[in-house]
Design a protein around this motif. Sequence first.
Motif, PDB file in Angstrom:
ATOM      1  N   UNK A 262       0.828  -1.202   0.000  1.00  0.00           N
ATOM      2  CA  UNK A 262       0.000   0.000   0.000  1.00  0.00           C
ATOM      3  C   UNK A 262       0.869   1.261   0.000  1.00  0.00           C
ATOM      4  N   UNK A 263       1.866   1.297   0.867  1.00  0.00           N
ATOM      5  CA  UNK A 263       2.740   2.477   0.958  1.00  0.00           C
ATOM      6  C   UNK A 263       3.574   2.623  -0.306  1.00  0.00           C
ATOM      7  N   UNK A 264       4.045   1.504  -0.859  1.00  0.00           N
ATOM      8  CA  UNK A 264       4.812   1.549  -2.104  1.00  0.00           C
ATOM      9  C   UNK A 264       3.956   2.114  -3.229  1.00  0.00           C
ATOM     10  N   UNK A 275      10.684   9.775   3.459  1.00  0.00           N
ATOM     11  CA  UNK A 275      10.673   9.898   4.919  1.00  0.00           C
ATOM     12  C   UNK A 275       9.265   9.692   5.463  1.00  0.00           C
ATOM     13  N   UNK A 276       8.271  10.242   4.780  1.00  0.00           N
ATOM     14  CA  UNK A 276       6.886  10.086   5.210  1.00  0.00           C
ATOM     15  C   UNK A 276       6.438   8.636   5.045  1.00  0.00           C
ATOM     16  N   UNK A 281       5.109   3.479   7.979  1.00  0.00           N
ATOM     17  CA  UNK A 281       5.437   2.109   8.384  1.00  0.00           C
ATOM     18  C   UNK A 281       5.631   2.045   9.897  1.00  0.00           C
ATOM     19  N   UNK A 282       6.338   3.029  10.463  1.00  0.00           N
ATOM     20  CA  UNK A 282       6.573   3.056  11.908  1.00  0.00           C
ATOM     21  C   UNK A 282       5.250   3.185  12.668  1.00  0.00           C
ATOM     22  N   UNK A 283       4.362   4.045  12.162  1.00  0.00           N
ATOM     23  CA  UNK A 283       3.067   4.213  12.813  1.00  0.00           C
ATOM     24  C   UNK A 283       2.256   2.910  12.733  1.00  0.00           C
ATOM     25  N   UNK A 284       2.403   2.201  11.616  1.00  0.00           N
ATOM     26  CA  UNK A 284       1.718   0.911  11.491  1.00  0.00           C
ATOM     27  C   UNK A 284       2.169  -0.035  12.609  1.00  0.00           C
ATOM     28  N   UNK A 285       3.492  -0.122  12.785  1.00  0.00           N
ATOM     29  CA  UNK A 285       4.018  -1.032  13.806  1.00  0.00           C
ATOM     30  C   UNK A 285       3.569  -0.621  15.198  1.00  0.00           C
TER      31      UNK A 285
END
Length: 336
Positions: A262-264, A275-276, A281-285
């Motif tokens: 999705x992010x890709x 960076x965003x 990804x970090x927020x997902x984790x």
Amino acid sequence: MSEFTKTAALMKRGTDFLGSKYAILCGAMSWVSERNLVSAISNAGGFGVIACGAMTPDLLDTEIAETRKLTDKPFGVNLITMHPDLMDLIGVCAKHGVGHVVLAGGIPPKGSVEAIKAFGAKVIVFAPTLALAKKLLRSGGDALVIEGMEAGGHIGPVSTSVLAQEFLPSLSEDHLVFVAGGIGRGEAIAGYLEMGAVGVQLGTRFACAAESIAHPNFKKAFFRASARDAVASVQVDPRLPVIPVRALKNKGTEAFTSKQREVAGLLDTEGLEMAEAQLQIEHYWAGALRRAVIDGDIENGSLMAGQSVGMVKEEEPAAAIVSSLMEESEAALTRR
């Protein structure tokens, strides 16, 4: 520390640096390494570390204050280098006179190390390569953690045993090096201390401590797991350099693969900045980890665990864990 004379002697540089009785750091586990577990580990003679993770400055401010109410022993704060409010978080640490700040998740941004040292705190850094380790230590890092791929959470590609053989002969004489990743018993601690480490860091072993606020479902998943159940995530798009994460395999690990796709896709269609993308990804984790640790959703949440999870069989007080690790290390060194 007379009861663990041999281990204490090898840990002395580490304990002098940390100010703790034993040079055993608790790895910073988001949602787990909070006031209750951190204070319990520090009170037991280890060195607790608050996992700031995605906390806001206000939340970190409260967490440090509440931890101080529970222990008068030293503890540290782990900050993620890509956090958008990193300098404000450092300011919160300064306000409370935090003695040790751990910078994790990448190369520290310009000015961050200087800002930490300006209020007298010690800086602990991570490095995946020897060249970067030397650079970070030259640039103000006071101590280094080398963490192998056996660890839980974000990991590098090289095993702890190989990193130790590569880093310690070059660095241990002049620098303070802690070893992390896959450590579940004191015999391993003894071995790394003999190689030149000044201490160790453990996360998985402490995740199910009696003082850990992790949901009973989360802890039961750990008790049932074996080493091979803790698997590393895969990268689906070379343009999105996502750091692999080791966790117990479940629907959540499969969902992360979908999240990467999705992010890709957003990188392609909406011109999302790299960076965003990484921050998403970090927020997902952070969200997935909360679902498992706090809500007890062990099917869809993230069960971050190191390969030492197979050695975690029951809930124990943090003091009992620290004591058994020291006893095992001392017995191993005595048998030499």
